[in-house]
Structures are given as C-alpha cells and as structure tokens.
Design an enzyme around this catalytic site. Structure first.
Site, PDB file in Angstrom:
ATOM      1  N   ASP A 109     -58.808  19.581  43.223  1.00 58.91           N
ATOM      2  CA  ASP A 109     -59.162  19.442  41.812  1.00 58.91           C
ATOM      3  C   ASP A 109     -58.498  18.236  41.167  1.00 58.91           C
ATOM      4  OD1 ASP A 109     -56.638  20.454  42.023  1.00 58.91           O
ATOM      5  OD2 ASP A 109     -56.823  21.914  40.428  1.00 58.91           O
ATOM      6  N   GLU A 110     -58.095  17.260  41.959  1.00 59.68           N
ATOM      7  CA  GLU A 110     -57.362  16.115  41.408  1.00 59.68           C
ATOM      8  C   GLU A 110     -57.721  14.836  42.127  1.00 59.68           C
ATOM      9  OE1 GLU A 110     -52.939  16.252  40.748  1.00 59.68           O
ATOM     10  OE2 GLU A 110     -53.297  18.118  41.835  1.00 59.68           O
TER      11      GLU A 110
ATOM     12  N   ASP B 184     -57.990  15.696  36.450  1.00 57.69           N
ATOM     13  CA  ASP B 184     -57.552  17.024  36.895  1.00 57.69           C
ATOM     14  C   ASP B 184     -58.510  18.063  36.318  1.00 57.69           C
ATOM     15  OD1 ASP B 184     -54.263  18.419  37.277  1.00 57.69           O
ATOM     16  OD2 ASP B 184     -56.175  19.468  37.241  1.00 57.69           O
TER      17      ASP B 184
END
Length: 344
Positions: free
Chosen positions: A110-111, A9
């Site tokens: 973002d993960e 993350d």
DNA sequence: TCTGGGGTCCTAGGACCC
DNA sequence: TCTGGGGTCCTAGGACCC
C-alpha cells in the site's frame, strides 16, 4: 536522482479493498485479520476508521477487538485476510502510478515513492485523483528525500497532502521523540534515552560516535542521519527480488506431541518449497522458528548443501533442525524459512 | 488484553585461516 | 615455543516495517 520525492500511502488499505467488492459494508466498522475464525489466536491487520474509533487498531488481538466492538457496534464486520486479492488490487494501483511517467519505487502493498523534477503539489493531486479511479484513496507526503516524504505522509493521513523539507523539518518534529522517525522503534528510543537523547533535534545534534558505541557501528550513525532528516533522492524502480520465503503458523492450541510437530513442520516446508520453486531460484539456507507457550521464540538455521529447490531436501533439513532444537515446552508457533540464492 | 504472518537488515561471538 | 592481529564465514537473535 529526483528533486522531489513523493510518498503515496493507501488509506486503511485492507479494509478499503474489502469495501471495493462489498460496497454494502460502507460506514460499518470493518476489521480484517486472521482466517475469519472468531477464536483464532491472531491480531487485526487493518481496521476501518469506524472500528478505530473504538480503539481497534492494527495489532489488536482479535479476541480483544471483538470484545471492544461488541458493546457499541454489534454491526461490526470481521473478515479473513485475503492476501491474493489484496495483491491484485495493489498491482493495479502500482500500474496506474507507473503510468504517470515518473520513476516509481514500490515499497509495500500500500505504499510507493514517486520521484519528480516537476511541480510536486500538482503531481500529488494527480496521484490522488489517479488512485481514486480505483475506488481507493491515499495520502501523499512531499519531501526533498525519501525520509522526509514518508514522514510527511503521517501528517497527511487520511487522504491529504503534506510537505516536509529541510526548511520545516525541525520546526515540525524537532521536539518530537525519536520514535516519530520511521525505523526508530521502542527499543531504540529506550537506548537513545539512556544516552540523554529524547528528541529528534537532540538526535540530530548527537555525535555519531557516541551513538555508535551504544547502538552499533552502522546503525548508530544511521540514526543520527535520520534525526537530521537525511534520506535517498534516488529511487529503485526495478522489480522487487525476494531474499527469503517463509511460512509460519500459530496453532489453535499448543502442540506437545513430537510427531504432530514434525507433521506440521513438513506441511510448512512443502509450502515454502513451492514458493521457492515458483521463484525459479535455489534455496541456500533453511531456517526454522519455534515459539513456545511462554512466547519465547528460538531459531535454528543451516546451509542447504548442495543448494536446491527439492521439497524433500528442504523438509529433511528442517526436520533435523527441529530435532536439534527439541522444544521442551508446548509449542504455539512453528515456522520454516528458505534463504534464496542471488538471482542470476 | 494476550500477543499474526511475511519480510528486511544489522550485530556480535566463535570458528577458522593466514 | 609462544603470541598476534585481521579478515571472513556461520549462526542466533534483535529490531523494525507493513
């Protein structure tokens, strides 16, 4: 199936991405959101840690964020959200992750999940050093399934590594409220409390049938499984295939004139149609969303017959739906959504 | 304080059909 | 003539996530 699942993350992604191309902003409170208009009726998308220190977090109304920072940090920087740029940065990070030679499932800008049968802590450190080559940093959660990996990341932020497995699941968060679990929000937490369930451990011990009676035949048992820490061990490494495309706008000032509403709706419908065409797929259903001054939101949707990607047809159906909805209060937001046909 | 934009999935009621 | 139950589709709304 992987023995270990890791969840990476990116830290304060939007703010960090802006710092990449504006290094002179390092150390300043950076707030990303909206279109850069100081008076727009929007919220913060991402705030840097310097801004968070003053109570400005994702979801904070932009006007409030300005007020909060004006006092102590007049040097705070407000930037418009540049989604095309963030997508490019994200693509590069995900490309590097895929280069690690392990299965990768991208679950957001973002993960991502990364699976492995090898030593997970060594891989977690490799992920952090690999991401660092872009100038970004990330936290990594290690788990024996996707749920435990994602939950572990919460204990790793910012920039750390944390492991959560069947061995320490209940010791770590058994006494926490159910909202500690991803997928359990305020409404579900309230409903569970009415059943006498106020902790993760309590949820794990609940009878699925009891929870199903209150929260639905599918969701009820699903929440109990979340409490027990159950998740997937199989990653979906294929490309993401969108099921719908939508565009919506909150107006600087509420609209009341019917012609104005139809003009705005047409603009949105054409943008959606462009997105549908870019997918190379047909739209099978068109929906609209109307939010009035009182923040009440209503929707209308209808099958597009025949399915297609013609902008005129999509806009015409959206216009019919707006006439049927006939909002009788000033309109704050209009949205148009296209559901896409299954990919061939 | 005054509440974004872009998504996903689930639920429930009514229509309709057998 | 009256009554039934199950399955599926359509639609609106809720909840949640980043």
């Amino acid at each position: 199936m992987s023995r270990w699942i890791l969840h990476a993350d990116l830290d304060q992604f939007l703010a960090a991405a802006e710092l990449l191309r504006r290094p002179e902003l390092a150390g300043l409170p950076v707030v990303v959101g909206g279109d850069g208009d100081p008076d727009s009726r929007t919220v913060v998308a991402t705030a840097s840690y310097e801004a968070r220190a003053h109570g400005v977090t994702s979801g904070t109304p932009m006007k409030l964020a300005r007020r909060k920072l004006a006092k102590h940090r007049p040097d705070a920087v407000f930037l418009p959200s540049d989604t095309a740029y963030y997508q490019r940065v994200s693509d590069e990070v995900m490309r590097l992750l895929r280069g690690l030679g392990e299965p990768v499932e991208v679950i957001g800008w973002d993960e991502a999940f990364v699976g492995t049968d090898g030593e997970p802590w060594a891989l977690a450190r490799r992920i952090r050093t690999t991401v660092a080559t872009t100038g970004l940093s990330c936290a990594v959660g290690i788990g024996d399934n996707t749920l435990r990996a994602k939950t572990a990341t919460g204990y790793a932020k910012p920039g750390g590594i944390h492991e959560l497995t069947a061995a320490n699941w209940f010791a770590t968060l058994g006494q926490d409220p159910p909202s500690a679990l991803p997928g359990v929000g305020p409404a579900t937490t309230r409903a569970l409390a009415e059943l006498g369930i106020t902790t993760v451990a309590g949820l794990a011990e609940a009878r699925p049938g009891d929870v199903a009676a209150r929260l639905g035949p599918h969701r009820g048992p699903y929440y109990v499984s979340l409490g027990r820490g159950m998740g997937r061990t199989e990653l979906d490494t294929g490309p993401w295939v969108p099921r719908s495309r939508s565009r919506e706008t909150t107006f600087p000032a509420d609209l009341t004139d019917r012609a104005d509403l139809h003009a705005e709706l047409r603009v949105l419908a054409h943008r959606v149609a462009d997105d549908v065409a870019a997918e190379g797929r047909d739209c099978v259903r068109v929906g609209i969303r109307v939010r009035t001054r009182t923040f009440r939101t209503t929707t209308r949707s209808r099958a597009l017959d025949p399915p297609g990607r013609d902008a005129g047809a999509i806009a015409a159906l959206a216009a019919v739906l707006l006439d049927e909805l006939a909002p009788d209060r000033p309109v704050r937001l209009l949205g148009v959504r296209a559901e896409l046909a299954d990919a061939a």
